[in-house]
Scaffold this motif. Structure first.
Motif, mmCIF file in Angstrom:
data_model
loop_
_atom_site.group_PDB
_atom_site.id
_atom_site.type_symbol
_atom_site.label_atom_id
_atom_site.label_comp_id
_atom_site.label_asym_id
_atom_site.label_seq_id
_atom_site.Cartn_x
_atom_site.Cartn_y
_atom_site.Cartn_z
ATOM 1 N N THR A 1 50.905 81.454 -88.316
ATOM 2 C CA THR A 1 49.569 81.083 -87.852
ATOM 3 C C THR A 1 49.739 80.015 -86.775
ATOM 4 O OG1 THR A 1 49.321 79.326 -89.506
ATOM 5 C CG2 THR A 1 48.561 81.544 -90.123
ATOM 6 N N SER A 2 48.674 79.745 -86.045
ATOM 7 C CA SER A 2 48.803 78.850 -84.893
ATOM 8 C C SER A 2 49.041 77.398 -85.281
ATOM 9 C CB SER A 2 47.555 78.954 -84.025
ATOM 10 O OG SER A 2 47.457 80.260 -83.515
ATOM 11 N N GLY A 3 48.778 77.046 -86.548
ATOM 12 C CA GLY A 3 48.953 75.652 -86.943
ATOM 13 C C GLY A 3 47.846 74.774 -86.390
ATOM 14 N N TYR B 1 36.392 89.133 -84.347
ATOM 15 C CA TYR B 1 36.789 88.030 -85.215
ATOM 16 C C TYR B 1 38.007 88.477 -86.000
ATOM 17 C CZ TYR B 1 36.803 84.999 -89.337
ATOM 18 O OH TYR B 1 37.184 84.150 -90.336
ATOM 19 N N ALA C 1 30.055 88.243 -83.909
ATOM 20 C CA ALA C 1 31.346 88.937 -83.934
ATOM 21 C C ALA C 1 31.208 90.277 -84.647
ATOM 22 C CB ALA C 1 32.411 88.077 -84.588
ATOM 23 N N THR D 1 39.002 82.670 -95.613
ATOM 24 C CA THR D 1 39.500 82.446 -94.250
ATOM 25 C C THR D 1 39.518 80.972 -93.842
ATOM 26 O OG1 THR D 1 37.302 82.624 -93.299
ATOM 27 C CG2 THR D 1 38.587 84.673 -93.493
ATOM 28 N N ASP E 1 37.066 79.669 -92.552
ATOM 29 C CA ASP E 1 36.067 79.611 -91.481
ATOM 30 C C ASP E 1 34.671 79.656 -92.086
ATOM 31 O OD1 ASP E 1 37.879 79.645 -89.284
ATOM 32 O OD2 ASP E 1 38.140 81.805 -89.551
ATOM 33 N N ARG F 1 35.627 75.936 -88.285
ATOM 34 C CA ARG F 1 36.537 75.780 -89.415
ATOM 35 C C ARG F 1 35.880 74.914 -90.478
ATOM 36 N NH1 ARG F 1 41.732 78.008 -87.701
ATOM 37 N NH2 ARG F 1 41.546 78.111 -85.441
HETATM 38 P P1 ATP Z 1 46.125 77.789 -88.791
HETATM 39 O O1 ATP Z 1 45.715 78.855 -89.743
HETATM 40 O O2 ATP Z 1 47.572 77.476 -88.881
HETATM 41 O O3 ATP Z 1 45.262 76.569 -88.850
HETATM 42 P P2 ATP Z 1 44.821 79.364 -86.748
HETATM 43 O O4 ATP Z 1 43.823 79.658 -87.809
HETATM 44 O O5 ATP Z 1 44.293 78.835 -85.462
HETATM 45 O O6 ATP Z 1 45.945 78.366 -87.295
HETATM 46 P P3 ATP Z 1 45.252 82.092 -85.910
HETATM 47 O O7 ATP Z 1 45.523 83.076 -86.975
HETATM 48 O O8 ATP Z 1 45.961 82.248 -84.605
HETATM 49 O O9 ATP Z 1 45.675 80.664 -86.449
HETATM 50 O O10 ATP Z 1 43.715 82.031 -85.556
HETATM 51 C C1 ATP Z 1 42.694 82.585 -86.352
HETATM 52 C C2 ATP Z 1 41.460 81.715 -86.289
HETATM 53 O O11 ATP Z 1 40.868 81.750 -84.970
HETATM 54 C C3 ATP Z 1 40.355 82.144 -87.194
HETATM 55 O O12 ATP Z 1 40.557 81.783 -88.549
HETATM 56 C C4 ATP Z 1 39.161 81.433 -86.560
HETATM 57 O O13 ATP Z 1 39.087 80.071 -86.946
HETATM 58 C C5 ATP Z 1 39.469 81.509 -85.084
HETATM 59 N N1 ATP Z 1 38.687 82.641 -84.527
HETATM 60 C C6 ATP Z 1 39.069 83.906 -84.381
HETATM 61 N N2 ATP Z 1 38.068 84.671 -83.886
HETATM 62 C C7 ATP Z 1 37.011 83.847 -83.733
HETATM 63 C C8 ATP Z 1 35.661 84.017 -83.275
HETATM 64 N N3 ATP Z 1 35.194 85.193 -82.845
HETATM 65 N N4 ATP Z 1 34.858 82.937 -83.260
HETATM 66 C C9 ATP Z 1 35.302 81.734 -83.687
HETATM 67 N N5 ATP Z 1 36.546 81.507 -84.133
HETATM 68 C C10 ATP Z 1 37.398 82.548 -84.159
#
Ligand code: ATP
Ligand code: MG
Length: 481
Positions: free
Chosen positions: A150-152, A285, A309, A364, A366, A381
């Motif tokens: 994951t992006s961290g 999303y 989304a 998630t 989120d 988040r």
């Molecule tokens: P980590 O989990 O380590 O904190 P990360 O969640 O940024 O890092 P990724 O898997 O690259 O790692 O990103 C997914 C996240 O990106 C989702 O959980 C959400 O928070 C965000 N995201 C993705 N799509 C959307 C969207 N349409 N609107 C808002 N946020 C989004």
């Protein structure tokens, strides 16, 4: 009876079904599925001389190239788990991920100083000897094929284990959503070490579809390919789409079907601009844990549901929960998802896995809500939620409002402790020629009073990780909290 489901090796099967179709096109070259399969076999023979065997875990540090594609397919042929590293990571971060994933070796474009495991550079393996091999003629859908970190953004990155089945169902879910056309070809300019870019490789061999690969993002080159009718689809993140749409000065060809937008929040103003310029944008999303998108807004709703989304891909499910139970329409809560593309867990992290996946549902982290027709709106988040005088405030909304000002280049918002309100939002901005007063005034025209930041801190840069995402937890350190 537990019969593990298998499928014939994807690329090998594709080379058998449609050998002469073009698989990949890049900088004036192209390769058919049949030739790609042959080259991957050769790559397997070459990599085998470096003692890489079935069941191993191997890290890959490469940028988009035909060699990277060969390596990714070769590792699947060999039954080796690939850990795809973001090439923008620092040495410390690479070391951490390689050790965390227990990778045995590292395959890389060029040698990286300071890594403890053996490295194999492209120059080495591509010139090297060849050994005899045993191919995986079949893939078990439950076998892990990649560990993608994951992006961290909210904490340490976590290694997401994704199976052949996860990637397969992600590709199928997307095809059921977008449809597949005879002449489809997909422009790949996002890095393939991210799940969004990686998923295109799997789609290509599962669909039998051409990928037009860009080794790096050159907005002019991407725009030209779109204009010339070379591609019908493209995957983008907000920043790349913004650059493309700025160049757009004439209508896109009718054959161009859609820009799939993902990875993070998208400003509504950008989607509106795309619509004005006749570019179909599908807001998505998803996350690493869902093997790319899990929800997408269908085109017929782009206007009516702008900012949404969309709905889950067939056959995924998506709900909004608070304290373990589903909430009603428009009520905010945590987004939980379920589906065959969703990971079984994080590598070597039992606790985090148990916390995240409960009864088959992935929490998630989120926050969002569904409208009365079931369309998803993502807010922010959970960890970054600001509660001020009992009101929920989402930093993403304030950041979007700030960045809609032409003189504000970037913004990050967090909550600051406050005696009266509990917390109040404060903003860090990169701005030119603006006073704090002017920014406050602007905010009052865009945001409810209680959402207007109480302090504006001017800065030259904001903390962003290797995925270019804002790391708000570092902003708390800036505040000294
Ligand atoms: P980590 O989990 O380590 O904190 P990360 O969640 O940024 O890092 P990724 O898997 O690259 O790692 O990103 C997914 C996240 O990106 C989702 O959980 C959400 O928070 C965000 N995201 C993705 N799509 C959307 C969207 N349409 N609107 C808002 N946020 C989004
Ligand atoms: Mg995450």
């Amino acid at each position: 009876q537990n019969m593990q489901q298998t499928m014939p090796n994807w690329l090998q099967n594709r080379a058998y079904l449609t050998p002469n179709r073009v698989a990949i096109e890049w900088s004036k070259q192209e390769i058919t599925f049949a030739t790609l399969h042959k080259q991957v076999e050769k790559t397997v023979r070459q990599l085998t001389t470096y003692r890489i065997y079935k069941g191993d875990t191997v890290a890959v540090h490469m940028t988009n190239s035909i060699e990277m594609i060969l390596v990714i397919h070769a590792l699947q042929y060999m039954g080796v788990v690939a850990v795809l590293l973001n090439t923008r990571l620092t040495i410390e971060e690479i070391k951490w991920q390689v050790e965390d994933a227990n990778a045995k070796q590292l395959i890389c474009d060029t040698y990286i100083e300071g890594i403890s495991i053996p490295q194999i550079t492209t120059a080495q393996w591509s010139m090297g000897k060849e050994a005899s091999i045993e191919l995986q003629t079949h893939y078990h859908l439950d076998d892990v094929t990649t560990i993608l970190y994951t992006s961290g953004t909210t904490g340490n990155p976590k290694g997401v284990m994704l199976t052949y089945g996860n990637h397969y169902h992600s590709a199928i879910g997307s095809a059921l959503n977008l449809g597949l056309h005879q002449d489809d070809s997909w422009l790949a300019c996002l890095p393939m070490f991210h799940v969004g870019g990686f998923s295109l490789l799997m789609k290509s061999i599962i669909y039998g579809m051409k990928i037009v690969m860009h080794e790096s993002f050159d907005v002019r080159a991407v725009y030209n390919d779109m204009m010339k009718g070379k591609v019908t689809l493209i995957s983008v993140v907000t920043k790349t789409l913004q650059e493309i749409i700025t160049l757009a000065d004439q209508p896109f060809p009718k054959t161009f079907r859609c820009a799939l937008l993902g990875g993070g929040p998208a400003p509504i103003s950008l989607i509106e601009e795309c619509l004005e310029k006749g570019v179909n944008v599908y807001q998505t999303y998803g996350m690493t844990e869902t093997a790319s998108q899990i929800a997408t807004l269908a085109p017929e709703y782009v206007l009516a549901k702008i900012g949404s989304a969309g709905k889950p891909l067939f056959p995924c499910e998506l709900q909004i929960r608070k304290d373990g139970t589903n909430v009603s329409a428009y009520e905010e809560g945590e987004i939980v998802v379920k589906g065959p593309n969703v990971t079984q867990g994080y590598y070597n992290r039992e606790e985090a896995t148990k916390e995240t996946i409960q009864d088959g549902w992935l929490y998630t982290g989120d926050i969002g809500y569904l409208d009365d027709e079931g369309f998803l709106y993502v807010l922010d988040r959970r960890k970054d939620l600001i509660i001020s005088g009992g009101e929920n405030i989402y930093p993403a909304q304030i950041e979007a409002a700030l960045m809609s000002h032409p003189q504000i280049m970037d913004a990050g918002v967090i909550g600051m402790e406050d005696d009266q309100w509990g917390q109040v939002p404060v903003a860090f901005v990169i701005a030119s020629g603006l006073s704090a007063e002017e920014i406050f005034d602007y905010c009052y025209t865009k945001l409810a009073r209680y959402k207007v930041p109480k302090h504006i801190y001017f800065t030259d840069s904001l903390p962003r990780n290797a995925s270019n995402k804002l790391v708000r937890r570092n902003l708390y350190e800036w505040l000294g909290e």
